[in-house]
Write a protein that holds these residues in place. Structure first.
Motif, PDB file in Angstrom:
ATOM      1  N   ILE A 122       0.876  -1.190   0.000  1.00 54.05           N
ATOM      2  CA  ILE A 122       0.000   0.000   0.000  1.00 54.05           C
ATOM      3  C   ILE A 122       0.905   1.229   0.000  1.00 54.05           C
ATOM      4  N   SER A 123       0.684   2.131  -0.949  1.00 54.15           N
ATOM      5  CA  SER A 123       1.636   3.247  -1.039  1.00 54.15           C
ATOM      6  C   SER A 123       0.943   4.610  -1.013  1.00 54.15           C
ATOM      7  N   PRO A 124       1.710   5.651  -0.679  1.00 54.57           N
ATOM      8  CA  PRO A 124       1.161   7.018  -0.625  1.00 54.57           C
ATOM      9  C   PRO A 124       1.424   7.779  -1.927  1.00 54.57           C
ATOM     10  N   TRP A 125       1.144   9.062  -1.891  1.00 55.64           N
ATOM     11  CA  TRP A 125       1.091   9.859  -3.112  1.00 55.64           C
ATOM     12  C   TRP A 125       2.335  10.670  -3.413  1.00 55.64           C
ATOM     13  N   ASN A 126       3.276  10.806  -2.464  1.00 56.24           N
ATOM     14  CA  ASN A 126       4.326  11.820  -2.684  1.00 56.24           C
ATOM     15  C   ASN A 126       5.411  11.386  -3.665  1.00 56.24           C
ATOM     16  N   TYR A 127       5.746  10.099  -3.679  1.00 55.66           N
ATOM     17  CA  TYR A 127       6.597   9.522  -4.732  1.00 55.66           C
ATOM     18  C   TYR A 127       5.820   8.299  -5.215  1.00 55.66           C
ATOM     19  N   PRO A 128       4.739   8.526  -5.940  1.00 47.72           N
ATOM     20  CA  PRO A 128       3.729   7.474  -6.095  1.00 47.72           C
ATOM     21  C   PRO A 128       4.162   6.281  -6.950  1.00 47.72           C
ATOM     22  N   VAL A 129       5.165   6.463  -7.782  1.00 46.15           N
ATOM     23  CA  VAL A 129       5.640   5.312  -8.566  1.00 46.15           C
ATOM     24  C   VAL A 129       6.680   4.560  -7.748  1.00 46.15           C
ATOM     25  N   GLN A 130       7.664   5.305  -7.270  1.00 49.47           N
ATOM     26  CA  GLN A 130       8.750   4.667  -6.526  1.00 49.47           C
ATOM     27  C   GLN A 130       8.233   3.863  -5.330  1.00 49.47           C
ATOM     28  N   LEU A 131       7.320   4.474  -4.562  1.00 54.05           N
ATOM     29  CA  LEU A 131       6.927   3.837  -3.296  1.00 54.05           C
ATOM     30  C   LEU A 131       6.011   2.640  -3.491  1.00 54.05           C
ATOM     31  N   LEU A 132       5.476   2.492  -4.706  1.00 54.07           N
ATOM     32  CA  LEU A 132       4.689   1.298  -5.010  1.00 54.07           C
ATOM     33  C   LEU A 132       5.580   0.195  -5.593  1.00 54.07           C
ATOM     34  N   LEU A 133       6.473   0.588  -6.514  1.00 52.58           N
ATOM     35  CA  LEU A 133       7.223  -0.437  -7.249  1.00 52.58           C
ATOM     36  C   LEU A 133       8.535  -0.845  -6.571  1.00 52.58           C
ATOM     37  N   SER A 134       9.098   0.015  -5.739  1.00 52.62           N
ATOM     38  CA  SER A 134      10.351  -0.362  -5.085  1.00 52.62           C
ATOM     39  C   SER A 134      10.139  -1.567  -4.148  1.00 52.62           C
ATOM     40  N   PRO A 135       9.091  -1.574  -3.308  1.00 48.61           N
ATOM     41  CA  PRO A 135       8.856  -2.795  -2.531  1.00 48.61           C
ATOM     42  C   PRO A 135       8.544  -4.001  -3.427  1.00 48.61           C
ATOM     43  N   LEU A 136       7.851  -3.754  -4.550  1.00 52.07           N
ATOM     44  CA  LEU A 136       7.503  -4.876  -5.439  1.00 52.07           C
ATOM     45  C   LEU A 136       8.759  -5.570  -5.973  1.00 52.07           C
ATOM     46  N   ILE A 137       9.807  -4.786  -6.218  1.00 51.29           N
ATOM     47  CA  ILE A 137      11.051  -5.369  -6.740  1.00 51.29           C
ATOM     48  C   ILE A 137      11.559  -6.445  -5.776  1.00 51.29           C
ATOM     49  N   GLY A 138      11.589  -6.117  -4.482  1.00 48.88           N
ATOM     50  CA  GLY A 138      12.054  -7.100  -3.502  1.00 48.88           C
ATOM     51  C   GLY A 138      11.072  -8.253  -3.359  1.00 48.88           C
ATOM     52  N   ALA A 139       9.773  -7.935  -3.473  1.00 47.53           N
ATOM     53  CA  ALA A 139       8.761  -8.991  -3.318  1.00 47.53           C
ATOM     54  C   ALA A 139       8.903 -10.033  -4.433  1.00 47.53           C
ATOM     55  N   VAL A 140       9.058  -9.590  -5.683  1.00 44.42           N
ATOM     56  CA  VAL A 140       9.168 -10.580  -6.769  1.00 44.42           C
ATOM     57  C   VAL A 140      10.554 -11.228  -6.760  1.00 44.42           C
ATOM     58  N   ALA A 141      11.584 -10.453  -6.411  1.00 44.28           N
ATOM     59  CA  ALA A 141      12.927 -11.049  -6.344  1.00 44.28           C
ATOM     60  C   ALA A 141      12.936 -12.203  -5.341  1.00 44.28           C
ATOM     61  N   ALA A 142      12.151 -12.051  -4.276  1.00 42.22           N
ATOM     62  CA  ALA A 142      12.096 -13.102  -3.251  1.00 42.22           C
ATOM     63  C   ALA A 142      11.076 -14.191  -3.599  1.00 42.22           C
ATOM     64  N   GLY A 143      10.393 -14.060  -4.750  1.00 44.22           N
ATOM     65  CA  GLY A 143       9.500 -15.120  -5.210  1.00 44.22           C
ATOM     66  C   GLY A 143       8.079 -15.035  -4.695  1.00 44.22           C
ATOM     67  N   ASN A 144       7.639 -13.840  -4.359  1.00 42.45           N
ATOM     68  CA  ASN A 144       6.272 -13.675  -3.842  1.00 42.45           C
ATOM     69  C   ASN A 144       5.301 -13.244  -4.940  1.00 42.45           C
ATOM     70  N   ALA A 145       4.047 -13.505  -4.713  1.00 46.25           N
ATOM     71  CA  ALA A 145       2.986 -12.875  -5.488  1.00 46.25           C
ATOM     72  C   ALA A 145       2.622 -11.580  -4.758  1.00 46.25           C
ATOM     73  N   ALA A 146       1.939 -10.657  -5.447  1.00 45.18           N
ATOM     74  CA  ALA A 146       1.685  -9.370  -4.776  1.00 45.18           C
ATOM     75  C   ALA A 146       0.417  -8.701  -5.276  1.00 45.18           C
ATOM     76  N   VAL A 147      -0.187  -7.954  -4.355  1.00 44.43           N
ATOM     77  CA  VAL A 147      -1.304  -7.065  -4.703  1.00 44.43           C
ATOM     78  C   VAL A 147      -0.846  -5.643  -4.389  1.00 44.43           C
ATOM     79  N   LEU A 148      -1.012  -4.758  -5.364  1.00 43.90           N
ATOM     80  CA  LEU A 148      -0.535  -3.382  -5.222  1.00 43.90           C
ATOM     81  C   LEU A 148      -1.712  -2.447  -5.041  1.00 43.90           C
ATOM     82  N   LYS A 149      -1.574  -1.480  -4.122  1.00 47.78           N
ATOM     83  CA  LYS A 149      -2.644  -0.489  -3.929  1.00 47.78           C
ATOM     84  C   LYS A 149      -2.009   0.900  -3.940  1.00 47.78           C
ATOM     85  N   PRO A 150      -2.027   1.566  -5.112  1.00 40.41           N
ATOM     86  CA  PRO A 150      -1.470   2.925  -5.168  1.00 40.41           C
ATOM     87  C   PRO A 150      -2.378   3.925  -4.463  1.00 40.41           C
TER      88      PRO A 150
END
Ligand code: NAD
Length: 471
Positions: free
Chosen positions: A125-153
Motif C-alpha cells: 500500500i503506497s502514498p502519493w508523494n513519490y507514487p511510482v517509486q513507493l509502489l514499485l520499489s517494494p515490489l522489486i524485492g517482493a518478486v525477487a524473493a518469489g512472492n505474489a503481490a497485490v498493489l494499492k497505489p
C-alpha cells in the motif's frame, strides 16, 4: 509552471471483486508460479521495461498530479526503479543462495544453512508523494524473493494511479501480480483478506489500522512512516553548504518528502547567516519567482494546501509565504521565532515551510529532539567528528545524514526505515529481498553413524556426563 486543474474522478475498484482478485493471486503462488528464478528475472525485467517504455506518460501524470518537475520525477520516481530492478537482477543469484552456517562438533555429522523462501502473497500500500517509486520499489524485492503481490497505489495521485493500473497488467504477470485502485474503502476491503506480508508506506494513523487488520491474521508488517525530522546546525558548520543542502532537501517536491528536514535547530550566533543563506539558495534554485520555475512542484490537493496555509496564519515570515490555492502553490518559505507550541510544531509539516529555531548550543538541540517522537531522519551540520559521534550516539532516528540531506535514502548499500513512531522494518536493495523472505533454518543430519547418547533411557551416568559436558 501550473498544474492541470481538471478534477479527475477518484480511482475506484468494485470492492466486491477484491476477494476474487486476492484469491487468483494466491492460487498463482500456491501453484509455485512465482518461485522459479526465471519468473523472478522476467518480472524484474518487466518492471524496468514498464518504466522505460512509459517514461513520458508517467512523467506527464506526475506533473499533472503533483506539478513534479521532470528531473525530480525521473530521478526520484522512475529512474530509481530502473536502477533497483537492475541491481536486484544482478544480485539475485547471490541473494537466493542458501547461507552456510558452521556446525559445532557435538552436533556432527550435520550440515546447516539458512534458506530464503518466499513469504507468499504480499500487499503493498503506497502514498502519493513519490507514487511510482513507493509502489514499485517494494515490489522489486517482493518478486525477487518469489512472492505474489497485490498493489494499492494512492488515490490522491489519480493520474499516476490510472497510468499504473493500465501498465501493470500489460507488463507484469497478471496471474501473480494485481493492482487494485482506490482509497479507504478499497484498502479496508483488501485488509479483510489474508496476506503473508503487508508493506505499508504512509502516515502513522493509518498504520494503526493496517497493523490491527494484520493482527487478525498474524500477518507481519513493514511500516514506512514519517514524523518531524530535525536538522541541527552547529556553530562550526559551513553555513553556505548547510543552507544550500537544507534548502534542496526541504523544497524538493515542495517539501512533500518523508525525510525532508521538518525544522532546523541552529546555533543562535549563526541563525541570521543561515536564514540569509537559505534565501540565497532558494533564489539560485528557483529564481525570484519560484511559481514560474519549471523545477518547483505543487501541493498534492486543496486539503493539504489549506492545512499548510494554516501554519502560516500567525507565523513570522523570514521569506516566502505566497500562496495560491487555485494553483496549489506555496512558495518556499522560512518562518522564525517558532515556539514548541506553535501549529507548525504539532505535526509533520510535509510541505515547503521550514521553521528555523535558534538554540544556545547542541546540547539544547539534542534535548529538544529527545523530548519528541523518534524521527525518520536526523540531519546534522558540523565539521567536528567528535560532535558528530556524540549527536548520533545520543539521539535515535530511522537514519541520519551528516553535512547533507536525503542522501541516506539514496545510498544503494544502506537499508531505509524508521524506528518507533517513524516505522518498523526497512528496505532498499538486499534489505527489500530480506523483508519479503523467510529465513528458514535447515539442518541436514548425516546417517553414517547414530550415537545413542541423546536417546532414552538416559540413565544416571549419562545424565552426570551430559551435565559435565554442557554445564
Ligand atoms: P495517503 O493519504 O496516500 O495514504 C497512504 C495509503 O493509505 C493510501 O494508499 C491510502 O489509500 C491508504 N489509506 C488512507 N487512509 C486509509 C484508511 N483510513 N484506511 C485504510 N487505508 C487508508 O498518504 P499519506 O499517509 O498522507 O502519506 C504521507 C505520510 O507518509 C507522511 O507522514 C510521510 O512522512 C509518510 N511517508 C513515509 C515514507 C517512508 O518511506 N517512510 C515515504 C513517503 C511518505
Amino acid at each position: 509552471m501550473s498544474v492541470a486543474a481538471e478534477p479527475l474522478p477518484d480511482p475506484h475498484t468494485d470492492v466486491a471483486s477484491i476477494p476474487a482478485t486476492v484469491a487468483r493471486v494466491r492460487a498463482a503462488f500456491d501453484a509455485d508460479r512465482t518461485r522459479p528464478e526465471a519468473w523472478r528475472r522476467e518480472q524484474l525485467a518487466a518492471i524496468a521495461a514498464l518504466i522505460r517504455e512509459n517514461v513520458d506518460a508517467l512523467e506527464a501524470a506526475l506533473s499533472a498530479d503533483l506539478g513534479k518537475p521532470p528531473f525530480e520525477g525521473f530521478v526520484a520516481d522512475l529512474g530509481v526503479i530502473i536502477g533497483e530492478s537492475r541491481t536486484a537482477a544482478r544480485q539475485l543469484k547471490r541473494w537466493m543462495r542458501p547461507e552456510k552456517a558452521s556446525t559445532p562438533v557435538n552436533m556432527k555429522p550435520a550440515r546447516a544453512r539458512l534458506v530464503r523462501e518466499p513469504l507468499g502473497v504480499a500487499l503493498i500500500i503506497s502514498p502519493w508523494n513519490y507514487p511510482v517509486q513507493l509502489l514499485l520499489s517494494p515490489l522489486i524485492g517482493a518478486v525477487a524473493a518469489g512472492n505474489a503481490a497485490v498493489l494499492k497505489p494512492s488515490e490522491l495521485t489519480p493520474r499516476v494511479s490510472a497510468e499504473l493500473a493500465r501498465a501493470v497488467p500489460r507488463y507484469l504477470d497478471g496471474e501473480a501480480i494485481a493492482l487494485v485502485e482506490g482509497g479507504v474503502e478499497e484498502t479496508r476491503a483488501l485488509l479483510e483478506e489474508r496476506f503473508d506480508h503487508i508493506f505499508y508506506t504512509g502516515n502513522g494513523r493509518v498504520a494503526q489500522v493496517v497493523m490491527e487488520a494484520a493482527a487478525r491474521h498474524l500477518t507481519p508488517v513493514t511500516l514506512e512512516l514519517g514524523g518531524k525530522s530535525p536538522c541541527i546546525v552547529a556553530q562550526d558548520a559551513d553555513m553556505e553548504i548547510a543552507a544550500r543542502r537544507i534548502a534542496w532537501g526541504k523544497f524538493l517536491n515542495a517539501g512533500q518528502t518523508c525525510i525532508a528536514p521538518d525544522y532546523v535547530l541552529v546555533h543562535r550566533d549563526r541563525e541570521e547567516e543561515l536564514v540569509e543563506g537559505l534565501a540565497k539558495a532558494v533564489r539560485s534554485f528557483y529564481g525570484d519567482d519560484p511559481r514560474s520555475s519549471p523545477d518547483y512542484a505543487r501541493i498534492v490537493n486543496t486539503r493539504h494546501h489549506r492545512r499548510l496555509a494554516g501554519f502560516l496564519k500567525d507565523a513570522e515570515l523570514a521569506f516566502g509565504g505566497e500562496l495560491d490555492e487555485s494553483d496549489r502553490y506555496i512558495a518556499p518559505t522560512v518562518i522564525r521565532n517558532v515556539g514548541p507550541e506553535s501549529p507548525a510544531m504539532q505535526e509533520e509539516i510535509f510541505g515547503p515551510i521550514l521553521p528555523v529555531i535558534g538554540v544556545a548550543n547542541v546540547e539544547e538541540a539534542i534535548a529538544f529532539v529527545r523530548e519528541r517522537d523518534k524521527p525518520l531522519a536526523l540531519y546534522l551540520f558540523t565539521g567536528d567528528p567528535e560532535l558528530e559521534e556524540d549527536v548520533l550516539a545520543r539521539t535515535s532516528s530511522g537514519g541520519a545524514c551528516v553535512n547533507g540531506t536525503i542522501w541516506q535514502v539514496a545510498h544503494p548499500n544502506l537499508p531505509f526505515g524508521g524506528v518507533g513512531p517513524s516505522g518498523m522494518g526497512a528496505y532498499h536493495g538486499r534489505a527489500t529481498f530480506e523483508t519479503f523472505s523467510h529465513r528458514k533454518a535447515v539442518v541436514t543430519k548425516g546417517t553414517r553413524f547414530d550415537p545413542k547418547m541423546m536417546y532414552p533411557p538416559y540413565g544416571a551416568i549419562r545424565t552426570r556426563l551430559i551435565k559435565r559436558l554442557l554445564g
